[in-house]
Design an enzyme around this catalytic site. Sequence first.
Site, PDB file in Angstrom:
ATOM      1  N   ASP A  18       0.843  -1.202   0.000  1.00 46.99           N
ATOM      2  CA  ASP A  18       0.000   0.000   0.000  1.00 46.99           C
ATOM      3  C   ASP A  18       0.877   1.251   0.000  1.00 46.99           C
ATOM      4  O   ASP A  18       1.992   1.238   0.536  1.00 46.99           O
ATOM      5  CB  ASP A  18      -0.900  -0.027   1.253  1.00 46.99           C
ATOM      6  CG  ASP A  18      -2.083   0.911   1.122  1.00 46.99           C
ATOM      7  OD1 ASP A  18      -2.260   1.517   0.048  1.00 46.99           O
ATOM      8  OD2 ASP A  18      -2.824   1.049   2.115  1.00 46.99           O
ATOM      9  N   ASN A  66     -10.614  -2.754  -6.335  1.00 48.61           N
ATOM     10  CA  ASN A  66      -9.775  -1.835  -7.127  1.00 48.61           C
ATOM     11  C   ASN A  66     -10.341  -1.553  -8.529  1.00 48.61           C
ATOM     12  O   ASN A  66      -9.947  -0.591  -9.179  1.00 48.61           O
ATOM     13  CB  ASN A  66      -8.336  -2.347  -7.272  1.00 48.61           C
ATOM     14  CG  ASN A  66      -7.487  -2.151  -6.034  1.00 48.61           C
ATOM     15  OD1 ASN A  66      -6.513  -2.860  -5.805  1.00 48.61           O
ATOM     16  ND2 ASN A  66      -7.846  -1.175  -5.209  1.00 48.61           N
TER      17      ASN A  66
HETATM   18  C1  FPP Z   1      -1.587   0.321  -3.303  1.00 46.49           C
HETATM   19  O1  FPP Z   1      -1.204   1.630  -3.503  1.00 46.49           O
HETATM   20  C2  FPP Z   1      -1.198  -0.521  -4.388  1.00 46.49           C
HETATM   21  C3  FPP Z   1      -2.028  -1.097  -5.288  1.00 46.49           C
HETATM   22  C4  FPP Z   1      -3.485  -0.934  -5.308  1.00 46.49           C
HETATM   23  C5  FPP Z   1      -1.523  -1.951  -6.335  1.00 46.49           C
HETATM   24  C6  FPP Z   1      -0.251  -2.669  -6.013  1.00 46.49           C
HETATM   25  C7  FPP Z   1       0.440  -2.822  -7.278  1.00 46.49           C
HETATM   26  C8  FPP Z   1       1.765  -2.782  -7.467  1.00 46.49           C
HETATM   27  C9  FPP Z   1       2.763  -2.711  -6.390  1.00 46.49           C
HETATM   28  C10 FPP Z   1       2.292  -2.799  -8.839  1.00 46.49           C
HETATM   29  C11 FPP Z   1       1.948  -4.016  -9.613  1.00 46.49           C
HETATM   30  C12 FPP Z   1       2.175  -5.282  -8.882  1.00 46.49           C
HETATM   31  C13 FPP Z   1       2.902  -6.327  -9.312  1.00 46.49           C
HETATM   32  C14 FPP Z   1       2.938  -7.579  -8.529  1.00 46.49           C
HETATM   33  C15 FPP Z   1       3.674  -6.267 -10.544  1.00 46.49           C
HETATM   34  P1  FPP Z   1      -2.350   2.710  -3.601  1.00 46.49           P
HETATM   35  O2  FPP Z   1      -2.517   3.059  -5.026  1.00 46.49           O
HETATM   36  O3  FPP Z   1      -3.556   2.221  -2.894  1.00 46.49           O
HETATM   37  O4  FPP Z   1      -1.675   3.877  -2.794  1.00 46.49           O
HETATM   38  P2  FPP Z   1      -2.417   5.015  -1.970  1.00 46.49           P
HETATM   39  O5  FPP Z   1      -3.219   4.318  -0.903  1.00 46.49           O
HETATM   40  O6  FPP Z   1      -1.279   5.809  -1.412  1.00 46.49           O
HETATM   41  O7  FPP Z   1      -3.255   5.778  -2.946  1.00 46.49           O
END
Ligand code: FPP
Length: 246
Positions: A18, A66
Amino acid sequence: MNNMQQEKLPRHLAIIMDGNGRWARERMLRRIVGHQKGVETVRGIVDECSRLGIGFLTLYAFSAENWLRPKTEVKALMTLLKKYIKAETPRMMNDNVRFNIIGNRDDLPADVNRAIDEAIARTTGNSGMVLTLALSYGARQEIVRAARLLSADLAAGRVTDGEIGEGLFAGYLYTAGIPEPDFLIRTSGEMRISNFLLWQLAYTELYFSEVNWPDFTVPELHKALRDYQARERRFGRTSDQLQKRS
Ligand code: FPP
């Protein structure tokens, strides 16, 4: 570099990645840049877990919820996932990693599903770490799906009432055959489970890191693992009982 004590490492480590968006915002960058940086972190953490001999690593890459994000972000995340899976398959082969997916694959774009099928097929004979990506995954949806599958088996007479117990039920979850996580890490200071592995986390040790996912480096992973190693897991028993057992 190996300053980790090898014994008492979790057999199964699960991570809620996250804070990509916040990492980007703090730098006045677009959210997608945070996700791109997040993929680099994934590479480093997967490598290190495999090197340490962790048996199972499960990463929450895209939740069932998501899909509600802006279309452009969803599309960019799917493209990143496909690229990651394709680019990392040779490294998985090299490191003896077996690739696996949990979640509702029916929701995923066809090209992502093709990349997944290829990676699963190529790595199926590998005997090292099992890398599971949770994609379009939600734990409540997983539990309801398991109940549906079980009731179909009941109706067809493949299962009897008396056979239904925790072990049998767990076999209907996406995670059938994978041990329950010993340790869960969530980054970015949020202290929630967010519909991740609700059944499987019953006895899991939880760890919340203040660091945003793109900044979750190998030393941060080691810090978390040392914290885990200092804990005593009692599974409802007393400390005295545990000492007598060992
Ligand atoms: C949370 O950050 C992350 C996600 C919803 C997606 C996780 C994806 C990756 C790390 C990249 C792709 C994954 C792989 C395995 C290649 P957020 O967008 O919720 O952050 P925020 O809460 O700060 O907005």
